[in-house]
Design a protein around this motif. Structure first.
Motif, short mmCIF file in Angstrom:
data_model
loop_
_atom_site.label_atom_id
_atom_site.label_comp_id
_atom_site.label_asym_id
_atom_site.label_seq_id
_atom_site.Cartn_x
_atom_site.Cartn_y
_atom_site.Cartn_z
N ILE A 401 -10.94 -28.71 -33.76
CA ILE A 401 -10.47 -28.47 -35.11
C ILE A 401 -9.73 -27.15 -35.26
O ILE A 401 -9.19 -26.88 -36.31
CB ILE A 401 -11.62 -28.54 -36.13
N TYR A 407 0.10 -23.08 -38.99
CA TYR A 407 1.10 -23.54 -39.95
C TYR A 407 1.70 -24.86 -39.52
O TYR A 407 2.27 -25.58 -40.33
CB TYR A 407 2.20 -22.50 -40.10
N ASN A 408 1.57 -25.17 -38.28
CA ASN A 408 2.13 -26.43 -37.83
C ASN A 408 1.13 -27.56 -37.96
O ASN A 408 1.42 -28.60 -38.54
CB ASN A 408 2.60 -26.30 -36.38
N GLU A 409 -0.08 -27.31 -37.47
CA GLU A 409 -1.03 -28.41 -37.42
C GLU A 409 -1.93 -28.45 -38.65
O GLU A 409 -2.61 -29.43 -38.89
CB GLU A 409 -1.89 -28.29 -36.15
N ASP A 410 -1.98 -27.36 -39.37
CA ASP A 410 -2.88 -27.30 -40.52
C ASP A 410 -2.08 -26.87 -41.73
O ASP A 410 -2.54 -26.08 -42.54
CB ASP A 410 -4.00 -26.31 -40.21
N PHE A 411 -0.90 -27.41 -41.84
CA PHE A 411 0.07 -26.94 -42.82
C PHE A 411 -0.46 -27.00 -44.25
O PHE A 411 -0.43 -26.02 -44.98
CB PHE A 411 1.34 -27.78 -42.69
N TYR A 412 -0.98 -28.16 -44.61
CA TYR A 412 -1.38 -28.34 -46.00
C TYR A 412 -2.43 -27.33 -46.41
O TYR A 412 -2.30 -26.64 -47.42
CB TYR A 412 -1.90 -29.76 -46.21
N PHE A 413 -3.45 -27.21 -45.58
CA PHE A 413 -4.54 -26.30 -45.91
C PHE A 413 -4.04 -24.86 -46.02
O PHE A 413 -4.33 -24.15 -46.98
CB PHE A 413 -5.62 -26.40 -44.84
N GLN A 414 -3.27 -24.46 -45.05
CA GLN A 414 -2.81 -23.06 -45.02
C GLN A 414 -1.97 -22.73 -46.26
O GLN A 414 -2.22 -21.75 -46.95
CB GLN A 414 -1.96 -22.81 -43.77
N VAL A 415 -0.99 -23.58 -46.51
CA VAL A 415 -0.10 -23.28 -47.62
C VAL A 415 -0.83 -23.43 -48.95
O VAL A 415 -0.65 -22.64 -49.87
CB VAL A 415 1.14 -24.19 -47.56
N LYS A 499 -7.04 -36.98 -33.54
CA LYS A 499 -5.70 -36.40 -33.70
C LYS A 499 -4.63 -37.45 -33.68
O LYS A 499 -3.55 -37.25 -34.22
CB LYS A 499 -5.44 -35.39 -32.58
#
Lengths: 886, 95
Positions: A401, A407-415, A499
């Motif tokens: 996880i 920012y690439n693989e967890d884009f939604y959460f980060q932004v 994944k």
């Protein structure tokens, strides 16, 4: 017996198990009497060879040593549990220390009767035979000396135990000696055979064990050397160490253990070792020391008393644990230490270590029993994994996880988190994961000392490691090695995992070449559909829209490449923007040329610019502000030039014009709203911030020259756009005239363009006012749905059409015009002016008394809008009269 | 990873989880993992008379594969961002 239910020990004349035959070389020729097939016919001679090097493990592997029908208990033996219960009943006095500990330590988990031994004892082995122990069903044996050696009564919490175990792992010690178990593993569910390897262990060079990763099977390397050193071709499985700590002291009183409990429960105490390699096991025992033999004897005291049918001669066992003295010096040490321990009289020792005994009250006893039962339940599987095992697994779980590229693989959460916090980047990703994982695993309390910070730190380092593992992941999968390690945690499909889940739809991906083909194919279709004259004109693209009304949205789309093409264009634009945004985030230079290409603004291949069609989709409108972030001023100007030139094709103009769309729907009004709030805003901010006077003029010219202005003025958006342009031009003109005077060229071109615009609007100015039926429909649509800016009113019930945009337009038109222009405007819309005044006056008289306030508001609004225009010419409308502005 | 990423943003929010056996549980989402296993706290069952055994349960771990549907509050979702994230996901899988 075997785990699979074959009685492999009968291999000789048996049910024809080929596997078995192969195993037992001496029996392999024999035929099975009951076999339907002649064994000789089917046997391929696999067993002709002498036993191979590793064959001596077969018995263990296939569980030959276990009794048929045995119940395997991989946890804490059930019988043992019972025994414990009994023990506390029958010999409460012996449980003394435990009892008092239990009462005194309160909520902490007391380890029944658990005592720390001498340091080296705690440190030694976490090993025993892995397989062998599996096949047997016995509860693990309790070497009685453990209890004797306990120096003091010390109740350990789980955390302490774990810490000690960690210590052990950090300093791997000599082999496991004589059943003195490290404290932590209380309740390890390993059967008694587990301590068999002790013999093997002792016989091993100490260094063999050191440095062995604890969580990994180390059995073979250790077991083999032992056999070699002793020169025994024995094939003994006993040398196989278990990665785990061995049998440990039980909660119950020691005596019970060595006697009653074992006598009752152990049904097959020695099976594995006995049948396969036990014989050879015995052999090395020639040089046993009395003490050691005593120790092992005690550790296996239960053997003689068990009911096992395969019970070995008791005499064997004392010899078993006797290590050959010659093997290593470290072992010698052990022996001596044990000697000294052994020499202490049992009673005296215990007496010195235990607290003075007090008689237990029945309640105490009862409580003790309940507590005991609870503890046993808890301990049943506790310690099955060492902390290092847990760390290992945690790391692998985390590696699934975490990512080094959030920012690439967890884009939604980060932004999302950044948006939530208003642009402030909060706690690091890894910290968050560590925290979340701690909560998840229930370790957040931080153990006995409530050191939550320590626990968090540990978890953070775990996350760090996991990130490393995650980084390695892609390379491994390339080499098809990922299954090797991931398999440690169970079956993980390499094709489908969390994944890459199974897809419900398999959509063949288009290659870049295909796209070109398909788009040109669409073009062909479009051209053939549109008839010959259009396809011939598409070469010399007509940007002018006088010739046709773009009422039919599908026609517009097809003229700009087709709906599919436009949609795919929008996706390409999104992809470019996302790419550029990613570059911006990582601080790289952005290059907007590809984005510019994707917008197809300068593309003359289509009759209608694809860019205009992009704007007919909501998502196309929504992306515009983000596009503008990456375009330079020149590109923005080109874009707007294209936009104003082909305004008549714009879907939103068509839907917002009362002429082409007399029945606006709720969703159309929403679209209109979106366009206004998104794209109009960009235009206004661009014009007011960076556009030069001439550039504004250029845009206005593009609009006037290429479009049917009177048609555009029937739509709200169109009118808004014209208003924006002329008011901006007027503002700059005023600004400039204050400073340096407008050049004559600029002034004359402005006059020229204004004249053009005015000519286009002349005699049609009245059409900017939508008919009453239209406004009524807009009001109904928006009062039934969401309130839009198309209407105004104090409450949902009392909406009325907001005409302010029309008066704004007329005001800015009049502002820039000369006196004769203003006269023409007033002449043309005279009726509307008076109509508005009379409507405002009627409102008060026609509405009922209770709605007077609402009517007042509406009346004021009407006058306000009207005066916007009238004030430009120095007039004002008030109370039904038009007077000069003072 | 999109859904994992998405559900992570819902942590500490109240959601309603409908399981494939028709049980509907409302509770605060405490954690989610890559299998979309969910941990809920302070749960309440929408049909308590039918599943009385859940009355005494306060928190629960739900295996992701047993979830049929998760009901969310509209305000918990940034749809535009979700669209972007989905596009990124599609882009990276295309590469």
């Amino acid at each position: 017996m075997s785990f699979f239910g074959f009685d492999t020990s009968l291999s000789g004349q048996n049910k024809g198990s080929n596997r078995d035959s192969r195993k037992k070389a001496n029996n392999r020729k024999s035929k099975s009497p009951e076999a339907a097939m002649d064994f000789e016919d089917t046997y391929q001679g696999f067993g002709e060879h002498e036993g191979e090097e590793d064959d001596y493990l077969n018995d263990e592997t296939f569980g030959n040593a276990t009794e048929l029908g045995a119940d395997f208990d991989f946890g804490y033996g059930k019988g043992e549990l019972e025994a414990v219960g009994q023990s506390s009943v029958s010999q409460p006095a012996l449980n003394r220390s435990y009892a008092s500990a239990a009462t005194s330590t309160g909520s902490e988990m007391p380890m029944s009767g658990y005592h720390t031994g001498p340091a080296h004892i705690m440190d030694d082995g976490m090993d025993f035979t892995p397989m062998e122990s599996l096949w047997t069903n016995q509860p693990r044996a309790m070497p009685p000396q453990q209890y004797q050696q306990q120096p003091e009564v010390q109740v350990l919490s789980m955390e302490e135990l774990e810490r000690q175990q960690q210590l052990q792992q950090q300093h791997p010690q000599h082999g496991y000696v004589g059943g003195v178990a490290p404290p932590p593993p209380v309740g390890y569910g390993y059967p008694p055979q587990a301590f068999m390897p002790q013999a093997g262990y002792q016989g091993m060079p100490q260094n063999m064990q050191q440095g062995m990763p604890q969580g990994l099977p180390q059995g073979l390397p250790q077991g083999m050397p032992q056999g070699l050193t002793q020169g025994m071709p024995q094939g003994l499985p006993r040398g196989m160490p278990m990665p785990m700590p061995v049998p440990m002291p039980m909660a119950g009183p020691p005596q019970r253990f060595s006697q009653a409990s074992h006598a009752v429960q152990h049904q097959q105490p020695i099976s594995a070792g006995q049948q396969s390699g036990q014989a050879s096991f015995v052999a090395p025992g020639s040089s046993q020391s009395p003490e050691l033999s005593q120790q092992s004897a005690t550790s296996s005291t239960q053997l003689p008393t068990t009911k096992s049918p395969v019970m070995a001669a008791p005499g064997l066992f004392p010899q078993v644990s006797k290590p050959p003295q010659s093997v290593s010096s470290s072992r010698g040490q052990f022996v001596t230490e044990q000697d000294s321990r052994e020499s202490t009289p049992r009673g005296a020792r215990r007496g010195s270590m235990r607290k003075p005994q007090e008689p237990l009250s029945p309640e105490d006893l009862k409580r003790l029993q309940i507590r005991q039962a609870k503890v046993d339940k808890i301990l049943r599987h506790s310690g099955v994994m060492t902390p290092r095992d847990k760390d290992f697994i945690t790391r692998y779980q985390l590696s699934q996880i975490v990512t080094d590229d959030p920012y690439n693989e967890d884009f939604y959460f980060q932004v999302y988190k950044i948006i939530q916090r208003g642009g402030i980047v909060g706690e690091s990703n890894k910290g968050l994961i560590a925290r979340a994982y701690l909560e998840h695993s229930g370790h957040r309390l931080g153990g006995r000392y409530k050191r939550a910070d320590v626990a968090l730190q540990r978890m953070q380092s775990q996350v760090e490691k996991a990130v490393t593992v995650a980084k390695e992941r892609p390379q491994k999968s390339r080499e098809n090695l990922d299954s090797a390690k991931e398999g440690v945690l169970g079956k993980i499909s390499s094709a489908r995992n969390s994944k890459a889940p199974r897809r419900q739809l398999q959509i063949p991906l288009q290659k870049g070449d295909d796209e070109d083909v398909s788009s040109s194919a669409i073009e062909d279709v479009v051209q053939s559909m549109n008839g010959v004259d259009i396809s011939s004109s598409s070469k010399t693209r007509r940007r002018s829209s006088y010739a046709f009304r773009s009422v039919d949205q599908r026609a517009v789309l097809s003229r700009s490449g087709g709906r599919k093409f436009v949609l795919s264009l929008i996706e390409t634009v999104y992809a470019e923007v996302l790419e550029l945004e990613a570059q911006l985030r990582s601080g790289k230079e952005t290059d907007s040329t590809e984005l510019w290409e994707a917008l197809h603004i300068a593309d003359d291949a289509y009759e209608v610019s694809p860019f205009i069609s992009i704007l007919s989709f909501d998502k196309g409108v929504k992306i515009m502000p983000r596009i503008f972030n990456f375009l330079n001023k020149d590109q923005k100007l080109k874009l707007l030039y294209c936009f104003f030139s082909e305004l008549s094709h714009l879907n939103i103009i068509v839907t917002s014009s009362y002429k082409t769309n007399p029945n606006p729907s709720d969703s159309q009004l929403k679209k209109l709203e979106l366009f206004q709030s998104v794209f109009l805003k960009i235009i206004v901010s661009f014009l007011s911030s960076s556009a030069e006077f001439l550039e504004v003029l250029g845009l206005l010219l593009a609009l006037v020259k290429n479009n049917n202005v009177s048609f555009i003025s029937t739509s709200k958006i169109g009118l808004n756009l014209i208003t924006v342009l002329i008011s901006r031009a007027a503002l700059i003109k005023q600004d400039v005239s204050r400073g340096n005077v407008l050049s004559s060229m600029e002034a004359s071109s402005w006059n020229e363009i204004y004249d053009k615009l005015f000519t286009a609007l002349e005699t049609k100015l009245a059409v900017v006012f939508p008919p009453d039926e239209y406004t009524a429909k807009v009001v109904t649509a928006s009062s039934s749905g969401t309130v839009t800016s198309a209407t105004a009113g104090q409450s949902q019930k009392h909406q009325f059409y907001d005409q302010s945009y029309i008066w704004q337009f007329l005001a800015s038109l009049a502002l820039s015009g000369k006196l004769n222009h203003q006269r023409v405007i007033i002449d043309e819309i005279r009726e509307e002016i008076f109509g508005t005044i009379s409507r405002a006056e009627q409102l008060l008289s026609s509405t009922p008394a209770e709605e007077q306030q609402i009517a007042m508001y509406q009346r004021d609004k009407l006058y306000q809008d009207l005066n916007l225009f009238l004030n430009v010419m120095g007039l004002v409308a008030r109370d039904g009269e038009i007077s000069e502005l003072k | 990873m999109l859904f994992f990423s998405f559900f992570k943003t819902l942590v500490d929010q109240e959601v309603t989880v409908e399981l494939k056996n028709d049980i509907e549980l409302k509770g605060t989402l405490k954690s989610v993992d890559q299998f979309l296993n969910l941990k809920l706290d302070n749960i309440s069952c929408s049909d308590e008379s039918k599943y009385p055994h859940l009355l005494s349960v306060r928190n629960i771990f739900i295996r992701g594969s047993t979830v049929r549907y998760v009901y969310l509050d509209k305000n918990m979702v940034d749809t535009n961002l979700l669209q972007d994230a989905a596009r990124r996901e599609a882009m990276s899988s295309r590469k």
